[in-house]
Design an enzyme around this catalytic site. Sequence first.
Site, mmCIF file in Angstrom:
data_model
loop_
_atom_site.group_PDB
_atom_site.id
_atom_site.type_symbol
_atom_site.label_atom_id
_atom_site.label_comp_id
_atom_site.label_asym_id
_atom_site.label_seq_id
_atom_site.Cartn_x
_atom_site.Cartn_y
_atom_site.Cartn_z
ATOM 1 N N LYS A 149 -6.470 -3.194 3.936
ATOM 2 C CA LYS A 149 -6.297 -4.636 3.704
ATOM 3 C C LYS A 149 -5.799 -5.352 4.967
ATOM 4 C CE LYS A 149 -3.807 -3.668 0.030
ATOM 5 N NZ LYS A 149 -4.172 -2.258 -0.201
ATOM 6 N N ASP A 169 -10.968 5.168 10.768
ATOM 7 C CA ASP A 169 -10.482 5.292 9.385
ATOM 8 C C ASP A 169 -11.400 6.279 8.682
ATOM 9 O OD1 ASP A 169 -9.897 5.028 6.659
ATOM 10 O OD2 ASP A 169 -9.234 2.955 6.905
ATOM 11 N N CYS A 228 2.783 -2.193 13.410
ATOM 12 C CA CYS A 228 3.441 -2.978 12.352
ATOM 13 C C CYS A 228 3.184 -2.278 11.020
ATOM 14 C CB CYS A 228 2.897 -4.400 12.314
ATOM 15 S SG CYS A 228 3.421 -5.357 13.727
ATOM 16 N N ARG A 230 4.129 1.654 9.946
ATOM 17 C CA ARG A 230 5.283 2.432 9.537
ATOM 18 C C ARG A 230 5.878 3.171 10.721
ATOM 19 N NH1 ARG A 230 6.319 -0.193 6.269
ATOM 20 N NH2 ARG A 230 6.629 0.085 4.055
ATOM 21 N N ASP A 254 7.272 -3.003 15.297
ATOM 22 C CA ASP A 254 8.042 -3.667 14.225
ATOM 23 C C ASP A 254 8.762 -2.661 13.322
ATOM 24 O OD1 ASP A 254 8.787 -5.924 12.584
ATOM 25 O OD2 ASP A 254 7.295 -5.262 11.111
ATOM 26 N N GLU A 259 15.421 3.391 10.449
ATOM 27 C CA GLU A 259 15.781 1.967 10.407
ATOM 28 C C GLU A 259 17.142 1.829 9.760
ATOM 29 O OE1 GLU A 259 12.595 -0.356 8.718
ATOM 30 O OE2 GLU A 259 11.134 0.469 10.125
ATOM 31 N N HIS A 279 11.459 -4.917 11.731
ATOM 32 C CA HIS A 279 10.684 -4.774 10.488
ATOM 33 C C HIS A 279 10.492 -6.141 9.803
ATOM 34 C CE1 HIS A 279 9.537 -1.682 7.175
ATOM 35 N NE2 HIS A 279 8.762 -2.750 7.116
ATOM 36 N N LEU A 280 9.794 -7.001 10.512
ATOM 37 C CA LEU A 280 9.610 -8.382 10.030
ATOM 38 C C LEU A 280 8.212 -8.640 9.479
ATOM 39 C CD1 LEU A 280 11.333 -10.540 12.832
ATOM 40 C CD2 LEU A 280 12.245 -9.852 10.613
ATOM 41 N N ALA A 282 6.639 -8.327 6.816
ATOM 42 C CA ALA A 282 6.460 -8.980 5.515
ATOM 43 C C ALA A 282 7.350 -10.206 5.360
ATOM 44 C CB ALA A 282 6.779 -7.988 4.403
HETATM 45 N N1 NAD Z 1 5.646 -4.148 8.839
HETATM 46 C C1 NAD Z 1 5.685 -4.508 7.594
HETATM 47 O O1 NAD Z 1 6.604 -5.181 7.149
HETATM 48 C C2 NAD Z 1 4.561 -4.121 6.689
HETATM 49 C C3 NAD Z 1 4.142 -5.023 5.712
HETATM 50 C C4 NAD Z 1 3.098 -4.644 4.858
HETATM 51 C C5 NAD Z 1 2.523 -3.381 5.004
HETATM 52 N N2 NAD Z 1 2.983 -2.536 5.949
HETATM 53 C C6 NAD Z 1 2.375 -1.215 6.133
HETATM 54 O O2 NAD Z 1 1.065 -1.388 6.661
HETATM 55 C C7 NAD Z 1 0.273 -0.238 6.356
HETATM 56 C C8 NAD Z 1 -1.110 -0.668 5.906
HETATM 57 O O3 NAD Z 1 -1.027 -1.433 4.724
HETATM 58 P P1 NAD Z 1 -2.367 -1.906 3.950
HETATM 59 O O4 NAD Z 1 -1.912 -2.821 2.893
HETATM 60 O O5 NAD Z 1 -3.397 -2.359 4.919
HETATM 61 O O6 NAD Z 1 -2.803 -0.530 3.323
HETATM 62 P P2 NAD Z 1 -4.257 -0.121 2.810
HETATM 63 O O7 NAD Z 1 -4.043 1.001 1.879
HETATM 64 O O8 NAD Z 1 -5.018 -1.299 2.365
HETATM 65 O O9 NAD Z 1 -4.957 0.442 4.132
HETATM 66 C C9 NAD Z 1 -4.589 1.641 4.750
HETATM 67 C C10 NAD Z 1 -5.827 2.211 5.416
HETATM 68 O O10 NAD Z 1 -5.448 3.362 6.142
HETATM 69 C C11 NAD Z 1 -6.478 4.313 6.027
HETATM 70 N N3 NAD Z 1 -5.935 5.626 6.330
HETATM 71 C C12 NAD Z 1 -5.183 6.436 5.545
HETATM 72 N N4 NAD Z 1 -4.870 7.560 6.217
HETATM 73 C C13 NAD Z 1 -5.444 7.456 7.446
HETATM 74 C C14 NAD Z 1 -5.490 8.296 8.590
HETATM 75 N N5 NAD Z 1 -4.877 9.501 8.599
HETATM 76 N N6 NAD Z 1 -6.154 7.876 9.680
HETATM 77 C C15 NAD Z 1 -6.787 6.657 9.683
HETATM 78 N N7 NAD Z 1 -6.811 5.829 8.623
HETATM 79 C C16 NAD Z 1 -6.133 6.223 7.517
HETATM 80 C C17 NAD Z 1 -6.951 4.171 4.602
HETATM 81 O O11 NAD Z 1 -8.264 4.668 4.442
HETATM 82 C C18 NAD Z 1 -6.892 2.650 4.412
HETATM 83 O O12 NAD Z 1 -8.152 2.058 4.718
HETATM 84 C C19 NAD Z 1 1.095 0.532 5.313
HETATM 85 O O13 NAD Z 1 1.763 1.577 5.989
HETATM 86 C C20 NAD Z 1 2.126 -0.461 4.848
HETATM 87 O O14 NAD Z 1 3.280 0.163 4.378
HETATM 88 C C21 NAD Z 1 3.990 -2.881 6.812
HETATM 89 O O1 2HG Z 2 10.398 -5.156 2.440
HETATM 90 C C1 2HG Z 2 10.017 -5.533 3.543
HETATM 91 O O2 2HG Z 2 10.390 -6.539 4.105
HETATM 92 C C2 2HG Z 2 8.960 -4.686 4.277
HETATM 93 C C3 2HG Z 2 7.743 -4.493 3.485
HETATM 94 C C4 2HG Z 2 6.679 -3.717 4.179
HETATM 95 O O3 2HG Z 2 7.153 -2.741 5.002
HETATM 96 C C5 2HG Z 2 5.705 -3.136 3.170
HETATM 97 O O4 2HG Z 2 5.353 -1.965 3.274
HETATM 98 O O5 2HG Z 2 5.281 -3.886 2.295
#
Ligand code: NAD
Ligand code: 2HG
Length: 527
Positions: A149, A169, A228, A230, A254, A259, A279-280, A282
């Site tokens: 996504k 991917d 951004c 994990r 990020d 953490e 970790h901003l 979201a």
């Molecule tokens: N920094 C933040 O505050 C923040 C906010 C929201 C999400 N996130 C993180 O962002 C990441 C992605 O979120 P998303 O909503 O796009 O998830 P998502 O599930 O929509 O997409 C993840 C993608 O990674 C792919 N994938 C899985 N394992 C893989 C690998 N070993 N190699 C390559 N691709 C692989 C999957 O096929 C999928 O298409 C998650 O780790 C989520 O926790 C961080």
């Molecule tokens: O709670 C937060 O602010 C971080 C959320 C983000 O890391 C997530 O995986 O959705």
Amino acid sequence: MPKVLVSDPIDQAGIDILSQVAQVDVNTGLSAAELVRIIPEYDALMIRSGTQVTKEIIEAGNLLKIIGRAGVGVDNVDVPAATRKGIVVVNSPEGNTIAAAEHAIAMMLSMSRHIPEANASVKSGKWERNRFIGVEVYKKTLGIVGLGKIGSHFAASAKAMGMKLLAYDPFISAERAEQLGCRLVELELLMRESDYITLHIPKTPETKHLINAEVLSKMKPTARIINCARGGIIDEAALAEAIKEGKIAGAAIDVYEHEPLEADSPLRSVGQNIVLTPHLGASTAEAQVNVAIDVAEQIRDVLLGLPARSAVNIPGIFPDSIEKLKPYLQLAETLGNLVSQLAGGRVDYLNVQLQGELANNQSQPVVVAALKGLLSQALRERVNYVNASIEAKERGIRVVETRDASIRDYTGSLHLMAKGTLGEHTVTGAVLGENEIRITSVDDFPVNVSPTHHMLFTLHRDMPGIIGKIGSQLGSFNVNIASMQVGRKIVRGDAVMVLSLDDPLPEGILAEIIKVPGIRDAYTVNL
Ligand SMILES: NC(=O)c1ccc[n+]([C@@H]2O[C@H](COP(=O)([O-])OP(=O)(O)OC[C@H]3O[C@@H](n4cnc5c(N)ncnc54)[C@H](O)[C@@H]3O)[C@@H](O)[C@H]2O)c1
Ligand SMILES: O=C(O)CC[C@@H](O)C(=O)O
């Protein structure tokens, strides 16, 4: 009233929803020991990324029904421990997608134009226009690791900025990547050819230190990396060294392996070629409202006994199919419960056959519901949709699922066959109209009865007087019969009798019924 503990800062919109059905205690910044101490009072726990929900906390949560993560990643929850304890874990898979993608884009641009240092310089009274010469992203190659996504949203924005896109991917098709304007390549090629690399994958055992010293060494010296997603996906020590030694041009990070980031983390001493945010991803007003509402609604629903739409540990129940499948889940649970009581002893094998239109649906939730019913005699309220499959596996029950769309006696029907230590039994059932459940065969004898709380099933020889004798037996024990039906294949052959009773069968009556000439077997069933 149920009680919900909110242990990380959550938008008020979520608290308002929870308050409709529960007492809500907002108590942030608790230590692990404090959480273990207070969690036994709570029916639900709502968190963001701050609270680590460990096995110890889960074990102590004897009333916990649901853990709601207001965000995407559930790596701060011990999901296997929650599953084992039958606790639903839900998240908000889409509520912060845009926020996270925009943060990653902001990180890419601010790193390219030295915005953090330029800002600090001006604020300190300087005017250093020659010190901050940046680079453009236009026509540069962006490598996206994880085209889900967030990765997809980044791809669309980067395309609009004139970037060339590569993606790695292993779980998406080349066609999907192409639709997003990306060329799907292997990680090594992406690392070699990209000017910018952005990570959007989950943290799993497979992705831990996916970007290590060796992988970083493939990058161009002018390339920059953004994380951004994990912490722990990049080896932080290796990254700091690669930037300090000029092997790569920079990074924007990020999320961190630990953490809050430790005071002595090597990332803090890299200097100006790294942009760090706490970790901003979201942290936008919009995303915080979205995730709080999304997760609070699910907690509210689960506390009201309704299904959650984004449960990460209930196998295969997707929001779109829940409504349609609901009566069939109820049917599967009832038939599972019935067949386990007919089987009497231990069941080693269960065949679940989806028939008619039902055969065209997702089978997994139906199978889970049948297992929940099957195990409910042994495990009572301890078994639920979350842990039914694990419990069945641990008990060595082999589960086979089959489909036969050609069976059209009813629009959709379900057939269960259980084999166990005491023999084999089959039951079939269907949903009539909107949600009327019927048992339509028992041990392959056709019947048409509604399940009721107290039932008696007999296997007998179809012969004059036998029904009257069973009726008299029940009467002598003061048990009132609500309805009775016989299912047979041939006249005076073998048959089943199904009786719905107003009262539970008293102890000892089965032994008397089995003595009636012509009765082969008898089973009490409580549904
Ligand atoms: N920094 C933040 O505050 C923040 C906010 C929201 C999400 N996130 C993180 O962002 C990441 C992605 O979120 P998303 O909503 O796009 O998830 P998502 O599930 O929509 O997409 C993840 C993608 O990674 C792919 N994938 C899985 N394992 C893989 C690998 N070993 N190699 C390559 N691709 C692989 C999957 O096929 C999928 O298409 C998650 O780790 C989520 O926790 C961080
Ligand atoms: O709670 C937060 O602010 C971080 C959320 C983000 O890391 C997530 O995986 O959705």
